[in-house]
Enzyme design. Structure first.
Site, PDB file in Angstrom:
ATOM      1  N   CYS A 161       0.779  -1.226   0.000  1.00  0.00           N
ATOM      2  CA  CYS A 161       0.000   0.000   0.000  1.00  0.00           C
ATOM      3  C   CYS A 161       0.820   1.291   0.000  1.00  0.00           C
ATOM      4  O   CYS A 161       1.976   1.324   0.387  1.00  0.00           O
ATOM      5  CB  CYS A 161      -0.960   0.071   1.167  1.00  0.00           C
ATOM      6  SG  CYS A 161      -1.932  -1.414   1.357  1.00  0.00           S
TER       7      CYS A 161
ATOM      8  N   GLY B  68       0.968  -0.554  -4.899  1.00  0.00           N
ATOM      9  CA  GLY B  68      -0.220  -1.402  -4.812  1.00  0.00           C
ATOM     10  C   GLY B  68      -1.079  -1.225  -6.043  1.00  0.00           C
ATOM     11  O   GLY B  68      -1.382  -0.090  -6.423  1.00  0.00           O
TER      12      GLY B  68
ATOM     13  N   ASN C  19      -0.748   2.184   5.409  1.00  0.00           N
ATOM     14  CA  ASN C  19       0.327   1.369   4.826  1.00  0.00           C
ATOM     15  C   ASN C  19       1.078   0.718   5.981  1.00  0.00           C
ATOM     16  O   ASN C  19       1.629   1.427   6.824  1.00  0.00           O
ATOM     17  CB  ASN C  19       1.265   2.268   4.014  1.00  0.00           C
ATOM     18  CG  ASN C  19       2.522   1.547   3.539  1.00  0.00           C
ATOM     19  OD1 ASN C  19       3.563   2.159   3.386  1.00  0.00           O
ATOM     20  ND2 ASN C  19       2.440   0.259   3.302  1.00  0.00           N
ATOM     21  N   GLY C  20       1.063  -0.604   6.006  1.00  0.00           N
ATOM     22  CA  GLY C  20       1.787  -1.291   7.067  1.00  0.00           C
ATOM     23  C   GLY C  20       1.064  -2.535   7.531  1.00  0.00           C
ATOM     24  O   GLY C  20       0.173  -3.049   6.848  1.00  0.00           O
TER      25      GLY C  20
ATOM     26  N   TYR D 127      14.460  -1.782  -2.808  1.00  0.00           N
ATOM     27  CA  TYR D 127      13.551  -2.499  -3.708  1.00  0.00           C
ATOM     28  C   TYR D 127      12.252  -1.745  -3.989  1.00  0.00           C
ATOM     29  O   TYR D 127      11.878  -1.559  -5.126  1.00  0.00           O
ATOM     30  CB  TYR D 127      13.248  -3.855  -3.070  1.00  0.00           C
ATOM     31  CG  TYR D 127      12.376  -4.774  -3.893  1.00  0.00           C
ATOM     32  CD1 TYR D 127      12.931  -5.706  -4.757  1.00  0.00           C
ATOM     33  CD2 TYR D 127      10.988  -4.717  -3.789  1.00  0.00           C
ATOM     34  CE1 TYR D 127      12.124  -6.558  -5.498  1.00  0.00           C
ATOM     35  CE2 TYR D 127      10.183  -5.568  -4.534  1.00  0.00           C
ATOM     36  CZ  TYR D 127      10.751  -6.487  -5.379  1.00  0.00           C
ATOM     37  OH  TYR D 127       9.961  -7.318  -6.116  1.00  0.00           O
TER      38      TYR D 127
END
Ligand code: SF4
Length: 486
Positions: free
Chosen positions: A6, A32, A108-109, A270
């Site tokens: 996300c 996402g 997000n997480g 990444y």
């Protein structure tokens, strides 16, 4: 391939924000692709309006959808989920009604103790409509808000209960907040939007700049969202900080102090875009520096440095610079292939690889190749690419990797769930080298990677060492059954 879980955005301005949020989300689409949504506070109706859809931002919103989202303050979300959780009900932002009005949250997480918190609250009679972490956060927040009547104090209380990674943008009625977990695991930055220039009005998504000309401030998972809107990067939300964002300014305070910083190193290596600045470090610089350090740690006599496109490019540039070996892009990516079907049989799998990547045989034939990529997880893709390069006539293939060996799961919001998926777990480098069929193999060391990131001990390296900034869940297994990122 691993998946991020996300990206979030929040904007407050003097002009309508839905188009700006749309563009900001498109800039972080890589975080996402399964679903997306935008919520804005409509001051005429005195309520939060939301549009959510499965799929990419570009396809989820038309001009008419954005036109309906009238408001100068709002949040947005792009989501990746595990297969079972890819449903519209789980798309975000997640909005609930409370006695104080509506609350909408984008997250997000991953909350490692969400299951325990949910189970405890269910015993007390609470009802949950999803299996998501986000709902746990937003319902705890609503409960604390009813006690404290103050969003900041309410969130401080929630942060004492939840454990894990979370970067949040939250609408509490017509107020916008950005929150980052006490370790700062997930990125979250704030920028100042330009005012006075033209830009797109509500609904104008074709050929417009995306800025709305109304000034104000934006919070976003990555600074590339700010770049797209012409915003100036002002700050990163600090670990444990809650920032209120208005069209006129920002005001933050640390409400969960004392935890050590532990920024996810994988963002630098990444996930984040090459052009993103996270906690003061440009991902591109980090990757190029790692490539240079790889050349120092694992020199080899070779004719050509070749990136695995696109993920290995910046690392390969660094390797070539430091080693003096010429860089060339001789693996050509078919940019119109996004997915291939999983097909039985080696022949079909090889066709899948060639569908995505085609080696330029005339340039590879007879050469000693240094093949560079950002990371190796399962090793299956790398094995196929090594085969591909050999089949194009390479005399030698030497693999260099920008991320140290991944040996432990991630509990904090990255789709790396089980040890048995990691080729490096329980294997010596020599064994991995044999598995992927390369002449030599060099992973960057943890020490060199940390130096290249340049933030000292402020990194989470849990998937490299098994030591995490927050305790793993009780059963030490990432929560696979629930929808990620919530
Ligand atoms: S365990 Fe690895 S992927 Fe997960 S947050 Fe930490 S560094 Fe990032």
């Amino acid at each position: 391939m691993m998946n991020e879980e996300c990206g979030v955005v929040g904007i407050a301005s003097r002009n309508p924000v839905s188009v700006s949020i749309y563009y900001a989300l498109r800039a972080i689409q890589h975080r996402g692709q399964e679903s997306t949504g935008i919520s804005v506070f409509d001051s005429t109706l005195c309520r939060i309006k939301t549009h959510k859809s499965m799929g990419l931002v570009e396809r989820a919103f038309g001009s008419r959808d954005l036109d309906k989202l009238k408001g100068n303050i709002g949040i947005g979300h792009v989501r990746y989920s595990t297969a079972g959780g890819s449903r519209i009900e789980n798309a975000q932002p997640l909005t609930i009604s409370t006695q104080f009005g509506e609350i909408s949250l984008a997250h997000n997480g991953d909350i490692v103790n969400a299951d325990a918190l949910r189970a405890g609250r269910k015993k007390e009679g609470w009802a949950f409509t999803t299996e998501t972490d986000s709902e746990v956060i937003v319902r705890l927040f609503a409960g604390e808000l009813s006690q404290t009547k103050d969003p900041v104090r309410a969130m401080a209380r929630v942060m004492r209960q939840i454990s894990g990674s979370y970067s949040l943008t939250i609408l509490v009625g017509n107020r916008l907040f950005a929150v980052r977990d006490p370790n700062g695991i997930k990125p979250l930055c704030i920028g100042k939007l330009p005012s006075g220039s033209g830009g797109a009005g509500s609904g104008a998504i074709n050929g417009a700049s995306g800025g709305n000309g109304g000034g104000g401030y934006i919070a976003a998972s990555e600074s590339v969202s700010l770049d797209l809107l012409g915003a100036e990067l002002v700050m990163d939300v600090q670990p444990g900080e809650m920032v209120e964002i208005t069209a006129d300014g920002i005001a933050g305070s640390i409400i969960a102090p004392g935890a050590p910083r532990a920024h996810c190193m994988f963002e630098y290596l990444y996930f984040a875009r090459d052009d993103s600045v996270i906690d003061g470090r440009l991902a591109h610089e980090v990757r190029e520096s790692i490539g240079e350090r790889l050349a120092e740690e694992y020199p080899v006599k070779a004719d050509m440095v070749v990136p695995v496109p696109d993920s290995g490019r910046t690392y390969a540039i660094g390797y070539a610079k430091r080693s003096g070996i010429p860089f060339d892009e001789v693996l050509i990516k078919n940019r119109y292939i996004w997915r291939t079907f999983i097909m039985p049989g080696q022949e079909q799998r090889d066709i899948n690889v060639r569908l995505k990547l085609n080696p330029i045989k005339g340039l590879i034939n007879g050469k000693r190749i240094v093949l560079v990529d950002d990371s190796i997880v399962r090793g299956t893709t790398m094995r196929r690419i090594v085969n591909l390069v050999r089949s194009a006539g390479a005399k030698e293939v030497h693999v260099r990797v920008g991320c140290p060996p991944i040996v432990s799961p991630c509990y904090l919001g990255i789709d790396m769930h089980t040890v048995d998926q990691f080729i490096a777990a329980g294997r010596q480098i020599e064994e991995v080298k044999k598995e992927i069929g390369t002449d030599s193999l060099g992973y960057i060391s943890i020490g060199s990677m940390v130096k290249a990131v340049g933030l000292g001990n402020s990194l989470c390296v849990g998937c490299l060492t098994g030591k995490y900034p927050v305790p793993p869940p009780d059963n030490a297994t990432p929560r696979k059954t629930k929808q990620k990122c919530i």
